[in-house]
Structure formats: structure tokens, C-alpha cells
Design a protein around this motif. Structure first.
Motif, mmCIF file in Angstrom:
data_model
loop_
_atom_site.group_PDB
_atom_site.id
_atom_site.type_symbol
_atom_site.label_atom_id
_atom_site.label_comp_id
_atom_site.label_asym_id
_atom_site.label_seq_id
_atom_site.Cartn_x
_atom_site.Cartn_y
_atom_site.Cartn_z
ATOM 1 N N PHE A 1 0.984 -1.305 0.013
ATOM 2 C CA PHE A 1 0.021 -0.104 0.002
ATOM 3 C C PHE A 1 0.748 1.419 0.012
ATOM 4 N N ASN A 2 1.923 1.238 0.994
ATOM 5 C CA ASN A 2 2.640 2.303 1.030
ATOM 6 C C ASN A 2 3.452 2.748 -0.178
ATOM 7 N N ASP A 3 4.091 1.474 -0.982
ATOM 8 C CA ASP A 3 4.626 1.646 -2.296
ATOM 9 C C ASP A 3 3.928 2.421 -3.330
ATOM 10 N N CYS A 4 2.642 1.872 -3.400
ATOM 11 C CA CYS A 4 1.565 2.358 -4.390
ATOM 12 C C CYS A 4 1.334 4.036 -4.071
ATOM 13 N N ILE A 5 1.133 4.279 -2.903
ATOM 14 C CA ILE A 5 0.739 5.668 -2.672
ATOM 15 C C ILE A 5 2.103 6.758 -3.024
ATOM 16 N N VAL A 6 3.270 5.956 -2.529
ATOM 17 C CA VAL A 6 4.518 6.703 -2.627
ATOM 18 C C VAL A 6 4.752 7.039 -4.544
ATOM 19 N N ASN A 7 4.476 5.996 -5.049
ATOM 20 C CA ASN A 7 4.562 5.807 -6.748
ATOM 21 C C ASN A 7 3.238 6.945 -7.131
ATOM 22 N N LEU A 8 1.962 7.003 -6.705
ATOM 23 C CA LEU A 8 1.011 7.752 -7.107
ATOM 24 C C LEU A 8 1.445 9.103 -6.695
ATOM 25 N N ALA A 9 1.990 9.390 -5.524
ATOM 26 C CA ALA A 9 2.289 10.859 -5.050
ATOM 27 C C ALA A 9 3.375 11.295 -6.136
ATOM 28 N N GLY A 10 4.319 10.395 -6.371
ATOM 29 C CA GLY A 10 5.514 11.016 -7.222
ATOM 30 C C GLY A 10 4.938 11.155 -8.587
ATOM 31 N N LEU A 11 4.116 10.440 -9.036
ATOM 32 C CA LEU A 11 3.353 10.661 -10.600
ATOM 33 C C LEU A 11 2.639 11.833 -10.491
ATOM 34 N N ILE A 12 1.710 12.282 -9.335
ATOM 35 C CA ILE A 12 0.987 13.694 -9.597
ATOM 36 C C ILE A 12 1.619 14.644 -9.011
#
Length: 479
Positions: free
Chosen positions: A318-329
Motif C-alpha cells: 500500500f505504501n509503495d503504491c501511495i508513494v508511486n502515485l504521489a510521485g506521479l502527480i
RNA sequence: GGCGGCAUAGCCAAGCGGUAAGGCAGAGCUCUGCAAAAGCUCCAUCCCCAGUUCAAAUCUGGGUGCCGCCUCCA
């Protein structure tokens, strides 16, 4: 869609209907005589999530949780250590609050203490005596269980059956062995307060009746606590409150299951409990919450030393996904878009997931199911991220995913690390630089140097991942 | 003895009458210089027995085994 809860009083699921403009919640708090342990964390985390969910659904909540700061165990410990009981209680109350803060548990609106409500307790006892539900003997006041016809309705016990099997010494002053103390006559080396019946102190159960009535009134919405409190504590609370006021105490009784410690690998030396403080030395609080919320609140759960380590990997995704999303937007202007194709499909999945999350929570706060819903969404989002789109539509739908994850998993469940990427000024541009240089090395097929950089960064706690759409980095999932 | 709860894949865990969610572990594949991450695929007929039903993991009865409460405990 309505919220349904399992009511211990009726032993079935019922539709929750709240009267009034806010939801009144009383949760039996702790008796602060020792350090805060994992068992205390369960109801706290559960009610934290229930409250946050109810507010997400548009309700207002008012949560009262007591500290029973006058009690046999506290007095025993204080006497053993030559200290003042209230001082001991205050110390462990602070320990409790600090532990809960560390677990991300939002504070209750009120934390009333017994020692500050002696007057309210005395007046409730007086009305019980006046209504002939209580009697005075030698400076003690007992509740007369035979006078309350509903006695046993919560624990589903019958008076005559309860009498068998009692193994404790029965006070000869009691009319019935099951009568319980409302007020205890003073004893040497015990704290005492003045009362109409002489000096003494309150019995165990009366404080919750007095304080819940004072702050929440009659017939408030939720009364919670561990299922070990059903008898005698909550049974007695009902007898006292309803005996004194003639009105129902609470409408929905929610009891959480126990958390037990597996004996296999005993931690530390004394007792079989694990303190919050010790757990948080090794694991992040969000992982502890993830563990607690991974099973339904009413079921029993067993803890052992490897438990959190075992759950860590799934939680980390979950955390990885959130980090990736945050990085993308990050640093992008997000504009609402009309969506087509894959973006429309994902947006639809996101919306459905949110609804499924709500359905799960509406069904007796089924956090285990809610988490499963989030895992399903996780797959959808990761699959989309892997496509590597960078259009305005992509930005918009990824921002939506980010919003839903941070709301449901973050704000409500509290299972996401908030400090996922604590950046200090130079970190981001430096990492950009390093990644650019390394990409150039890889283009020149200088894999030895490229791998050296990756290994060195790994030893610094930074992981590099070479995706099909370029490299990205994250902090190692240590804490 | 009384009251209550639980028994679902190697482990954890949803489900509450309509033909087994999810996670971890494991196997295979895709992507990839490698690694990591991610994705895809595979992996149980639900403690036992007997009933009810067109249909039961889900209901009823009987077993067996755990656990909690009846004394302080969230």
C-alpha cells in the motif's frame, strides 16, 4: 445504505439509527495500574476507525472514555511501591495516552476520571437507595440485584444459575452473593472520601454509570469495550443506570474480541503481555493498525512475535503504491477530465471500490473486508501505473486513485505511513541527478558502475527500481 | 456446572441459504542487462456425523476440539 451493527444486548445485527444530532459513544477505558499493552490497543484502534468512518459518512460523534483511577490494583501497586495511588494512576494514564497517540488514535472528546466524579457517584448511589435498588450495611452500600428484574439481560444469565460456581469469599453483609459494592467502607491504607455513609470509596462499576449519564445522558448510542467486560461490569452498569434513571443506558452494545499472546515465544520476562512501547520500537504504528484491522473486531485474535513481520510485506505494498502515485502527480496541475478508454475503466473501478469499502464498513464495521477491497483496487491501480501514461487524463485518474487511497486507507483506517517520503531540500534534486547519470551509464552498457551506484544507495536505505518507463526510487521499508 | 464464542488452503482471514473474497508463503509466465517492483496465471469444497432444503461453509440436532466470561483484566 444503512449501517448495521451487532448488538450484544439483542445478540443480533441491527440497523443503526441515531437520534439527535450527534452520535454518543462511551467506551470503557483502562484501569491505569500498569503499562499499556497490545490488548488495550485493540478497542482503541477499532473505535478510532469507527469514529473516523462515521464522520466520513457525515455524522458527528462525541466520544467519552473513562479512566478508572480508583481501584484495588492501583492501590495495591501504590502501597507496594510506597506511592500515592492517584499518582500511580496518573502516570499510567499518561502512558496510555502517549501509547495511543503513537498509534495514531485520535483522542476521545473527554477522559473523565473517577477521582474527579465522587460527587456524581454519590448522588447516583443516593438515587439507587431511594429507589430501593441499594442498601447500606456498616458503611458499605450494595446494589440489590434481586430488585432489578432485568438483571442478566446483557450476559444472558439467570440469577439463580449465576449463584452456583462462585469461588470467591462472599461478604456476609450482602443479601445476595451477587450483590455488588457501590460504595466501599474505608480501609487502612486506602484512599477515602466523605459520603453520607461514612468515609470510603466507590465500587468498581458505578463510575461508568455516573460518568456516562453525566456526559452522554440516557440512552446514548454506542457503548463499547472488551467482551470480557460483559459480565459483570456491563451487566452491573445496566442495573445501576437503569435502576437509577428508569431509562435504558445505551442502545447498541459493541464488544470486541480478546487479543491473546501465543505462549510459544514469550517476550521479556514477566507476564504474557507486550507493551505498545516495545512493539513500536520494532514496527511502525500503521502496521500495528493494519494487523488489528485485518480481522473483524468481534473475533478473537492471537498475537505472536513474528506476526507483524509476516504481515509487513502485504502492508508495504500500500505504501509503495501511495508513494508511486504521489510521485506521479507531484507538481502537476490536476484538471478534471472527461475520461475515455482505460482511464474511464480505472475511474469506474475506483468508484466501485469506494462503494464496496462503504458496504463493508456498513456491515458491522467489517474492516477485514474493507482491506480486501483496497487490495483489489491496489491491483487495478498498479496495473494502470505500469502502463506508464502521462496524459492529462492519466494525471487526473491517478490523482483520483491517490485521493481515494489516502482517504480510505489513510484518513479512516490509518494504515498508511504519512511520512512516506520525508524530503529535505536537496534530496529530491540530488536523486534526480543520480538517476539521470545512472541512466546514462546504463545506456552506455556500463552495468558494473550502474549496479555499484544501486548497491551503494541500497546500503544507504534507498532502493532504485528500473521500470519500463524509467527509474524510480524509494526509501527502504525499514520503518 | 452456567453463559458466550470459535473451528474455512502451509499460515492469516472474509463469508451468515444460491454454488469458496483478500493477504502472506509457494509454482509458472511477462517485463528486464541484472536486481527490485509490478502485472498475469495456478494453488481449499469449508472439524466429524445425521437431518431440513431444489440448493448448506452458511439452518437444525448430535459429537469432537479450542477459547473467553462467571474473581481483576480491553
Amino acid at each position: 445504505m444503512t449501517i448495521r451493527v451487532y448488538n450484544s444486548l439483542t445478540r443480533q445485527k441491527e440497523v443503526f439509527e441515531n437520534k439527535g444530532n450527534r452520535i454518543g459513544i462511551y467506551v470503557c477505558g483502562v484501569t491505569p495500574y500498569s503499562e499499556t499493552h497490545l490488548g488495550h490497543a485493540r478497542p482503541s484502534i477499532i473505535w478510532d476507525v469507527i469514529k473516523k468512518y462515521l464522520r466520513y459518512r457525515g455524522y458527528k460523534t462525541f466520544h467519552v472514555q473513562n479512566f478508572t483511577d480508583i481501584d484495588d490494583k492501583i492501590i495495591a501497586r501504590a502501597n507496594a511501591e510506597g506511592r500515592d495511588p492517584l499518582e500511580v494512576a496518573a502516570m499510567f494514564s499518561h502512558d496510555y495516552l502517549a501509547s495511543m497517540d503513537a498509534l495514531g488514535v485520535e483522542r476521545a472528546d473527554l477522559y473523565p476520571k473517577v477521582s474527579e466524579h465522587i460527587g456524581d457517584i454519590i448522588s447516583m448511589i443516593e438515587s439507587l437507595i431511594a429507589r430501593e435498588h441499594a442498601y447500606v450495611v456498616n458503611g458499605n452500600v450494595f446494589f440489590d440485584v434481586a430488585s432489578f428484574s432485568d438483571y442478566g439481560k446483557l450476559s444472558n444469565q439467570k440469577l439463580d444459575e449465576l449463584q452456583a460456581g462462585t469461588r470467591f469469599e462472599v461478604d456476609p453483609d450482602k443479601k445476595n452473593p451477587l450483590d455488588f459494592a457501590l460504595w466501599k467502607r474505608v480501609k487502612p491504607s486506602e484512599p477515602a472520601w466523605e459520603s453520607p455513609w461514612g468515609k470510603g470509596r466507590p465500587g468498581w462499576h458505578i463510575e461508568c454509570s455516573a460518568m456516562s449519564l453525566k456526559y452522554l445522558g440516557n440512552e446514548f448510542d454506542f457503548h463499547g469495550g472488551g467482551c470480557d467486560l460483559i459480565f459483570p461490569h456491563h451487566e452491573n452498569e445496566i442495573a445501576q443506570s437503569e435502576g437509577a434513571t428508569g431509562k435504558p443506558l445505551a442502545r447498541y452494545w459493541l464488544h470486541n474480541g480478546m487479543l491473546s499472546i501465543k505462549q510459544a515465544k514469550m517476550s521479556k520476562s514477566l507476564g504474557n503481555f507486550v507493551t505498545i512501547k516495545d512493539i513500536l520500537k520494532e514496527y511502525p504504528s500503521q502496521l500495528v493498525r493494519f494487523y488489528i484491522l485485518s480481522s473483524h473486531y468481534r473475533s478473537e485474535i492471537e498475537y505472536h512475535d513474528e506476526k507483524l513481520a509476516e504481515m509487513r510485506r502485504g502492508w508495504q505494498r500500500f505504501n509503495d503504491c501511495i508513494v508511486n502515485l504521489a510521485g506521479l502527480i507531484d507538481n502537476k496541475e490536476i484538471v478534471e477530465q472527461e475520461l475515455h478508454g482505460e482511464e474511464a475503466v480505472l475511474a469506474d473501478k475506483i468508484q466501485k471500490a469506494e462503494q464496496e469499502f462503504i458496504d463493508a464498513m456498513n456491515d458491522d464495521f467489517n474492516t477485514a473486508l474493507a482491506i480486501a477491497v483496497l487490495f483489489n483496487l491496489l491491483h487495478q491501480v498498479n496495473g494502470y501505473i505500469a502502463l506508464g501514461y502521462h496524459t492529462k487524463q492519466a494525471d487526473y485518474v491517478l490523482a483520483e486513485a491517490y485521493r481515494v487511497f489516502t482517504t480510505l486507507a489513510g484518513d479512516i483506517l490509518g494504515i498508511i505511513k504519512s511520512e512516506t517520503r520525508q524530503l529535505t531540500g536537496l534530496t529530491e534534486p540530488l536523486m534526480e541527478l543520480i538517476l539521470t547519470l545512472r541512466t546514462e551509464l546504463r545506456n552506455q552498457k556500463d552495468y558494473q558502475l550502474a549496479d555499484l551506484i544501486r548497491d551503494q544507495l541500497a546500503s544507504l536505505g534507498i532502493m532504485i527500481e528500473d521500470t519500463a518507463h524509467g527509474p524510480r526510487w524509494k526509501f527502504k521499508n525499514d520503518r
